[in-house]
Write a protein that holds these residues in place. Structure first.
Motif, short mmCIF file in Angstrom:
data_model
loop_
_atom_site.label_atom_id
_atom_site.label_comp_id
_atom_site.label_asym_id
_atom_site.label_seq_id
_atom_site.Cartn_x
_atom_site.Cartn_y
_atom_site.Cartn_z
N THR A 97 -26.37 -25.70 -35.45
CA THR A 97 -25.01 -23.14 -35.84
C THR A 97 -26.21 -23.52 -37.00
OG1 THR A 97 -23.62 -25.34 -35.68
CG2 THR A 97 -23.51 -22.59 -36.13
N VAL A 98 -26.50 -21.76 -36.55
CA VAL A 98 -27.23 -20.92 -37.59
C VAL A 98 -26.05 -19.92 -37.68
CG1 VAL A 98 -28.97 -19.55 -37.24
CG2 VAL A 98 -29.63 -21.36 -35.98
N LEU A 99 -25.92 -19.47 -39.23
CA LEU A 99 -25.24 -18.58 -39.51
C LEU A 99 -25.68 -17.62 -39.94
CD1 LEU A 99 -22.12 -20.99 -40.04
CD2 LEU A 99 -22.81 -19.86 -38.31
N GLY A 100 -24.56 -17.00 -40.72
CA GLY A 100 -25.28 -15.92 -41.65
C GLY A 100 -25.70 -15.23 -41.25
N GLU A 101 -27.05 -14.85 -42.27
CA GLU A 101 -27.83 -13.15 -41.84
C GLU A 101 -28.74 -13.67 -40.62
OE1 GLU A 101 -26.54 -9.90 -42.41
OE2 GLU A 101 -25.60 -10.69 -43.44
N ALA A 102 -28.26 -14.45 -39.28
CA ALA A 102 -29.67 -14.34 -38.35
C ALA A 102 -29.38 -13.37 -37.79
CB ALA A 102 -29.14 -16.16 -37.35
N THR A 103 -30.10 -13.33 -36.75
CA THR A 103 -30.06 -12.14 -35.64
C THR A 103 -29.69 -12.26 -34.27
OG1 THR A 103 -32.72 -11.91 -35.37
CG2 THR A 103 -31.95 -11.32 -34.04
N VAL A 104 -29.85 -14.01 -34.02
CA VAL A 104 -28.54 -14.24 -33.04
C VAL A 104 -28.22 -15.32 -33.44
CG1 VAL A 104 -27.75 -14.31 -30.50
CG2 VAL A 104 -29.87 -13.25 -31.01
N ALA A 159 -32.98 -19.23 -33.11
CA ALA A 159 -32.16 -18.09 -33.54
C ALA A 159 -32.38 -16.80 -33.66
CB ALA A 159 -30.85 -18.45 -34.60
N GLY A 160 -33.95 -16.46 -33.24
CA GLY A 160 -34.49 -14.93 -33.63
C GLY A 160 -34.74 -14.71 -35.02
N GLY A 161 -34.75 -15.64 -35.78
CA GLY A 161 -35.56 -15.16 -37.28
C GLY A 161 -33.97 -14.97 -38.05
N PRO A 162 -34.18 -14.25 -39.46
CA PRO A 162 -33.48 -13.42 -39.71
C PRO A 162 -33.48 -11.92 -39.20
CG PRO A 162 -35.07 -14.58 -41.63
CD PRO A 162 -34.66 -14.86 -39.76
N THR A 163 -32.21 -11.11 -39.45
CA THR A 163 -32.33 -10.14 -39.54
C THR A 163 -33.26 -8.79 -40.63
OG1 THR A 163 -29.97 -9.64 -41.22
CG2 THR A 163 -29.79 -10.40 -38.14
N THR A 164 -32.64 -7.78 -40.18
CA THR A 164 -33.12 -6.80 -41.50
C THR A 164 -32.43 -6.91 -43.17
OG1 THR A 164 -32.18 -5.26 -40.76
CG2 THR A 164 -33.92 -5.22 -39.79
N THR A 165 -31.59 -7.64 -43.07
CA THR A 165 -30.54 -8.31 -44.20
C THR A 165 -30.68 -9.41 -44.51
OG1 THR A 165 -28.91 -7.83 -43.37
CG2 THR A 165 -29.02 -5.53 -44.04
N GLY A 166 -31.59 -9.89 -44.24
CA GLY A 166 -31.03 -11.81 -44.32
C GLY A 166 -32.31 -11.82 -44.78
N SER A 167 -32.29 -13.11 -45.90
CA SER A 167 -33.84 -13.74 -46.80
C SER A 167 -34.25 -13.85 -45.42
CB SER A 167 -32.81 -14.18 -47.95
OG SER A 167 -33.79 -14.98 -48.11
#
Length: 823
Positions: free
Chosen positions: A241-248, A267-275
């Motif tokens: 499970t990938v949670l938090g600031e993930a793209t998907v 999961a597409g990597g972190p979002t623009t707000t993810g670390s």
């Protein structure tokens, strides 16, 4: 054939559940086919994760699942609503958008705003370091399956193990770990291996198999004659499970060999707000690792890129500190710093400075609670300066100037730039440039010096004095000095001499000291045959001016030299030394003439080219040399064509109306210049033949063409007649009869201006005597021309109505005025 079946399956599928995913390769699918899968999932209100999971359940290989997910995400990002606004809210691929009704205007505005936000978000993504790793469609990061069995790999339900036994006994086992964590071996029973590493499981199995194969674990190692090896076959799948600031974010089915990075990529990597720096791996209630992507991207360190287990949770934290760096670094962009990382760490992440970077001082722009601040960080303090969230770092460029450059140009062997510390004086700079060239102008040189206020001053010096006594005349140089030493050739005109007349190559030649008249004739490749043996003139410029009047009546000094019969100069002429700008004139022989040709075309016995034998040759002589006329010659229609230069207007007004002459005169026309044409001269050939030497017997000139046609039997009528045509000649018909034969005059005909062109080129027109018109006679081959007036444009109906309205209005005003005056 498989691709064809896949395309047919996708083309006929009305629902995503109807698609055969088992035989699909995502890389072979077109954009239209991916769009069809996307629309099918949208129709069933499925998110991308749910659509991919359904595809896996229907047979899509796990290696293709991440590719399908990525391509579906690309379709989604190209829609009207992005991930954050549509799928992030409803959990669906895209919410229904009204296309009609009162809400459509609101959604049009929403589209425009979304496009603007999407563009800004895309710009941000392109700057964040590491983000492109998860968005590129040209690379994939799938776990490697065909690798040697890792010793620390922990076995679990679903793994396949292969046991090879060889030596005194031969056996092969392919066993799958059961849901309870054991493998069953015939004659031994279940052996529990769940949670064991490959090395631990190998030891346990070797111990149990020793009960069957005595040579595998003998009491005495010298009696060992059987050997065993354990390896992995098919590996199991795990749920992560990938949670938090993930793209998907979501739960993913991965290979048990997958690492943290493999899950992040799925999961597409972190979002623009993810670390990118704090990615926690949670196993049970414990955080077993914190993955830092920069360790992998910058240093290639995978120590925290741990292998995942089923039910692991990957949590992507929001970023804490992001700093943008721009300017002269190798990888400008936005970077994330953690802990007490400094400006020097940021520079390392950005790939260090470029070769043009100004490294003595770096500008940092940051934020305070109320406004911005700017800080200059000097070199040597980069390791101590801790950056804050939102700081912007700018690395400048070195100045495009030199601290120690001097330059020399002109008449030296090595002009160019030199270092001031090696050449501190003017004399040393000339020596560094390998000295002066022989053509150096010794009277003066100039140093151009840039002052502190950037104005330029010139410092002159004597090159001769400097080179003879450098100790007394040397000059100290400063940075950016430019020394100019001219050549003597730069200080004068370009010396030339010129030769004209009958020489092989008359032209202007470069002057050389000591050049004689004979040298110049040699350079011009000698005389032509037409050169006169009597004189050669040399015209020389006059530079001396009368001191009293300030002027002289003599323009040039003319000197004449003779040549012998073999065109050789006498001793005086051969040794005559020329001066710059002399002009040499070679004269032609007085009676020298090149052959001149004329043409006889038409009804003579020997038509063709003939050379003019004397200046007194006439038409009669030309006909005699051509063998006389043939019986079919029409002498009244004979015409002489003479070459002459025509203006464009004259060329357009002149036409040749000689039947059959074009083909025979073509050789002559090919020889004419573009600005020349043939003028048609009317001649009286019967008078020429009967009275040779008379006024009708013209002298011939070069390029003349005498055309004698056959008997002509037609008359042409053109111009202002109803039916321009060519009619048969009849002696009984008059001028007006031929016009009548062409339909008579039309409405635009200028009857009084009618004229006739005879076959020999003579022209006659209609004359008026008192009240009578005298029309010219008509002969065979003539052309009657009736000029036309320029047609006048009549008034349109609207113009007529306008004029009548004006007249009517004017009459009404006049009538009203008269009535009022009468009353």
């Amino acid at each position: 054939m498989l691709l064809v079946c896949m395309a047919v399956s996708l083309a006929h599928a009305q629902n995503i559940s109807d698609i055969d995913f088992k035989n699909i390769r995502v890389d072979d699918l077109s954009d239209q086919q991916i769009q069809r899968i996307y629309e099918g999932a949208q129709a069933r209100n499925l998110s991308i994760d749910q659509a991919v999971q359904m595809a896996v359940a229907r047979g899509l290989p796990q290696s293709q699942a991440s590719k399908l997910k990525r391509r579906l995400q690309q379709v989604q990002s190209g829609g009207a609503l992005g991930t954050d606004s549509a799928a992030g809210v409803s959990g669906q691929l895209r919410s229904p958008i009204p296309t009609e009704g009162p809400d459509s205007t609101r959604f049009d505005s929403l589209y425009a705003q979304t496009d603007s936000l999407k563009w800004a978000r895309q710009q941000l993504k392109s700057k964040i370091f590491g983000y492109k790793l998860f968005t590129s469609d040209k690379v994939t990061f799938e776990p490697a399956l065909n690798i040697p069995t890792p010793e620390d790999y922990q076995l679990g339900p679903g793994d396949e193990i292969i046991i090879d036994i060889w030596g005194a006994a031969q056996m092969n086992y392919q066993l799958e770990v059961s849901p309870d964590g054991s493998v069953i071996i015939e004659n031994i029973g279940p052996i529990y291996v769940n949670g064991l590493t490959v090395e631990e499981a190998s030891n346990r199995l070797r111990s149990r198999l020793g009960d069957i194969y005595s040579g595998l674990n003998p009491a005495n190692s010298e009696n060992k004659d059987t050997y065993m090896q354990l390896s992995l076959g098919q590996v199991r799948s795990i749920k992560v499970t990938v949670l938090g600031e993930a793209t998907v974010p979501g739960t993913y089915t991965l290979s048990s060999l997958s690492t943290v990075f493999n899950a992040l990529y799925a999961a597409g990597g972190p979002t623009t707000t993810g670390s990118f720096r704090k990615i926690n791996v949670i196993r049970g209630e414990e955080t077993v690792a914190t993955f830092d992507l920069y360790d992998l991207l910058v240093y290639g360190n995978q120590s925290e890129n741990v292998r995942l287990r089923s039910q692991d949770i990957i949590q992507i934290q929001p970023y804490q500190n992001r700093i943008e760096i721009e300017g002269e670094v190798k990888r400008p962009g936005i970077y994330e710093l953690v802990g007490n990382e400094t400006l020097q760490d940021l520079i390392v992440y950005a790939g260090d400075f470029t070769d043009k970077a100004y490294t003595d001082r770096i500008k940092v722009v940051g934020n305070t609670p109320k406004q911005k601040r700017i800080t200059d960080v000097n070199k040597g303090y980069f390791d101590d300066y801790i950056l804050q969230n939102g700081d912007s770092v700018s690395v400048g460029k070195i100045l495009d100037r030199f601290t120690n450059k001097v330059e020399i140009e002109g008449a030296v062997f090595r002009p160019g730039d030199y270092a001031l510390n090696d050449t501190t004086s003017l004399y040393s700079l000339i020596q560094r440039a390998d000295g002066l060239m022989g053509d150096a102008f010794m009277n003066r040189g100039i140093i151009y010096r840039t002052r502190d206020d950037y104005t330029v001053e010139s410092i002159s010096f004597s090159v001769r004095d400097l080179m003879h006594n450098p100790g007394a005349h040397d000059i100290a140089l400063k940075k950016d000095d430019v020394v100019r030493i001219s050549s003597i050739f730069d200080m004068r005109e370009n010396f030339t001499v010129e030769i004209k007349g009958p020489v092989q190559s008359p032209d202007e030649y470069e002057y050389a000291y000591g050049m004689t008249l004979e040298d110049l004739i040699y350079m011009a490749e000698g005389f032509q045959q037409s050169a006169t043996p009597y004189r050669i003139e040399v015209a020389r410029r006059i530079r001396d001016v009368d001191e009293q009047t300030g002027q002289t009546s003599i323009i040039a000094d003319i000197q004449t030299f003779t040549v012998d019969e073999n065109l050789r100069l006498g001793e005086e002429g051969a040794n005559f030394e020329l001066q710059p700008f002399d002009q040499v004139y070679v004269r032609e022989l007085p009676n020298y003439e090149e052959q001149q040709e004329v043409y006889v075309v038409g009804e003579v016995k020997y038509p063709g080219k003939y050379a003019i034998s004397s200046r007194d040759d006439r038409l009669s002589d030309l006909i005699d040399r051509a063998g006389g006329l043939t019986p079919d010659a029409y002498t009244d229609g004979a015409t002489l064509f003479r070459k002459r230069e025509f203006t464009q207007q004259e060329s357009q007004q002149t036409t040749a109306n000689v039947e059959g002459a074009e083909g025979e005169l073509q050789p002559q026309q090919d020889r004419e210049e573009e600005n020349e044409t043939s003028a048609q001269i009317g001649i009286e050939l019967p008078e020429v033949i009967s009275n040779p030497g008379s006024k009708y017997d013209l002298l011939v000139e070069e390029g003349d063409s005498l055309f004698i046609p056959q008997q002509l039997e037609t008359v042409t009528v053109e111009g202002g007649v109803f039916y321009p045509t060519t009619v048969r000649y009849e002696g009984s018909r008059s001028f007006k009869d031929y016009i009548t034969a062409a339909g008579g005059f039309n409405d635009l005909a200028r009857k009084k201006r009618a004229y006739i062109i005879y076959a020999n080129g003579d022209v006659d027109r209609t004359k008026k005597v008192l009240f009578f018109k005298n029309y010219p006679s008509v002969e065979p081959g003539a052309t009657i021309v009736v000029p036309e007036e320029t047609p006048k444009e009549g008034m349109s109906p609207a113009e007529r109505v306008g004029i009548l309205s004006t007249i009517a209005s004017t009459m009404a005003v006049v009538a009203t005025t008269i009535i009022r005056l009468t009353n």
